[in-house]
Design an enzyme around this catalytic site. Structure first.
Site, PDB file in Angstrom:
ATOM      1  N   ASN A   1       4.532   3.190  -1.495  1.00 36.45           N
ATOM      2  CA  ASN A   1       3.815   2.738  -1.964  1.00 36.45           C
ATOM      3  C   ASN A   1       2.264   3.657  -1.562  1.00 36.45           C
ATOM      4  OD1 ASN A   1       2.578   1.900   0.218  1.00 36.45           O
ATOM      5  ND2 ASN A   1       1.775  -0.782  -0.239  1.00 36.45           N
TER       6      ASN A   1
ATOM      7  N   HIS B   1       1.626   4.114   1.246  1.00 36.05           N
ATOM      8  CA  HIS B   1       0.680   3.911   2.585  1.00 36.05           C
ATOM      9  C   HIS B   1       1.472   4.687   3.277  1.00 36.05           C
ATOM     10  CE1 HIS B   1       4.096   0.893   3.538  1.00 36.05           C
ATOM     11  NE2 HIS B   1       3.995   1.621   4.969  1.00 36.05           N
TER      12      HIS B   1
ATOM     13  N   GLU C   1      -2.308   0.711   4.081  1.00 39.82           N
ATOM     14  CA  GLU C   1      -2.466  -0.231   2.269  1.00 39.82           C
ATOM     15  C   GLU C   1      -3.202   0.622   1.762  1.00 39.82           C
ATOM     16  OE1 GLU C   1       0.688  -1.178   2.316  1.00 39.82           O
ATOM     17  OE2 GLU C   1       1.340  -2.450   2.806  1.00 39.82           O
TER      18      GLU C   1
ATOM     19  N   ASP D   1       0.580   2.092  14.359  1.00 35.67           N
ATOM     20  CA  ASP D   1       0.295   0.395  14.627  1.00 35.67           C
ATOM     21  C   ASP D   1       1.221  -0.314  14.593  1.00 35.67           C
ATOM     22  OD1 ASP D   1       2.458   1.370  12.986  1.00 35.67           O
ATOM     23  OD2 ASP D   1       1.474   1.420  11.415  1.00 35.67           O
TER      24      ASP D   1
HETATM   25  C1  GLP Z   1       6.071   1.187   7.520  1.00 33.97           C
HETATM   26  C2  GLP Z   1       5.354   1.508   8.897  1.00 33.97           C
HETATM   27  C3  GLP Z   1       4.859   3.406   7.886  1.00 33.97           C
HETATM   28  C4  GLP Z   1       5.776   4.255   8.852  1.00 33.97           C
HETATM   29  C5  GLP Z   1       6.002   3.158   6.567  1.00 33.97           C
HETATM   30  C6  GLP Z   1       7.619   3.758   6.364  1.00 33.97           C
HETATM   31  O1  GLP Z   1       6.308  -0.205   7.326  1.00 33.97           O
HETATM   32  N1  GLP Z   1       4.072   0.688   9.352  1.00 33.97           N
HETATM   33  O2  GLP Z   1       3.906   3.848   9.828  1.00 33.97           O
HETATM   34  O3  GLP Z   1       6.290   4.884   7.987  1.00 33.97           O
HETATM   35  O4  GLP Z   1       6.810   2.004   6.719  1.00 33.97           O
HETATM   36  O5  GLP Z   1       9.011   2.652   6.697  1.00 33.97           O
HETATM   37  P1  GLP Z   1      10.299   3.746   6.577  1.00 33.97           P
HETATM   38  O6  GLP Z   1      10.496   5.167   7.750  1.00 33.97           O
HETATM   39  O7  GLP Z   1      11.198   1.783   7.236  1.00 33.97           O
HETATM   40  O8  GLP Z   1      11.387   3.752   5.110  1.00 33.97           O
END
Ligand code: GLP
Length: 243
Positions: free
Chosen positions: A136, A138, A143, A67
């Site tokens: 959440n 995702h 989402e 993404d």
């Molecule tokens: C982000 C990314 C995801 C990631 C998630 C968790 O927003 N788009 O790909 O896995 O949220 O992030 P983190 O690893 O910093 O907790």
């Protein structure tokens, strides 16, 4: 599903890096599905170390990221392109022209998504898809919603996601409201999926995803249907599961 419960973030990162390294050693021209965020950062650091010690060669590999924020250029310090450069690509010998991330600067969402879908299909199967998980549930920026989106699409980021990611942005700087993300269908087509989770704030999402009902309300729950899912989660992320 193969489930590894490990002690902490460091152990999760080492194990994840070992799995990614094995993938590249066994199949040098692997297509790696890469993720950003705090979760995979340690694993990338470990890969860089092993690369510097001469144990790894990424020269034939390709990568496709999950993404990118809509509206951010690749030079923006919070863009996912920049994250990947700083934490991985700048330090290994992967050919830059074979590292793909959605174009956050493409203003036309239809075009941005079509272009990325074209890239994904040209690459063929993703051999190993690395995933973090949002609090959440995702994955990528898919989402919680009414349905699972198959292909690359433009998403409105959940308020909770924008808040969680605000820690990476400068004080007063707005977290973008939208992002381009690979779809659930693309993720599910990967030959192998590696889901990583660390920390208590992921515990509920991890439990719901792996042991709750499969529903677009918890996007990661679809992974229960993946035939080759490996989960590496640390003790804190597993507290809800143990109970
Ligand atoms: C982000 C990314 C995801 C990631 C998630 C968790 O927003 N788009 O790909 O896995 O949220 O992030 P983190 O690893 O910093 O907790």
């Amino acid at each position: 599903m193969v489930f590894y419960q490990v002690k902490d973030y460091e152990e999760m990162s080492r194990k994840a890096a070992a799995l990614i390294a094995a993938q590249v050693v066994m199949k040098p021209d692997s297509v790696l599905g890469l993720a950003t965020g705090g979760t995979p950062q340690g694993a990338y650091g470990q890969l860089v170390k092993w690369y510097r010690q001469g144990h790894l060669d990424f020269s034939q590999a390709s990568s496709v990221n999950l993404d990118e924020y809509r509206g951010l250029s690749g030079e923006h310090p919070q863009s996912y392109r920049h994250f990947m450069e700083v934490h991985l690509f700048d330090h290994i010998n992967m050919d830059r022209s074979r590292t793909f991330i959605p174009d956050g600067q493409e203003p036309d969402p239809g075009k941005a998504c079509r272009d990325y879908d074209g890239i994904i299909s040209k690459l063929g199967e993703i051999d190993l898809q690395i995933l973090g998980i949002g609090a959440n549930g995702h994955i990528g920026f898919n989402e919680p919603g009414e349905r699972f989106e198959g292909k690359t699409h433009c998403v409105e980021l959940a308020e909770s996601t924008r808040k969680a990611n605000a820690r990476f942005f400068e004080d007063g700087e707005e977290v973008p409201k939208q992002a381009y993300t690979m779809g659930i269908g693309d993720i599910m087509k990967a030959g192998r999926v590696l889901l990583l989770a660390s920390g208590a704030e992921k515990a509920e999402a991890l439990k719901m995803s792996l042991y709750g009902p499969v529903t677009p309300g918890v996007p990661a729950s679809i992974l229960q249907f993946h035939p080759n899912l490996t989960v590496i989660a640390d003790r804190e992320a597993c507290v809800e599961i143990r109970e």
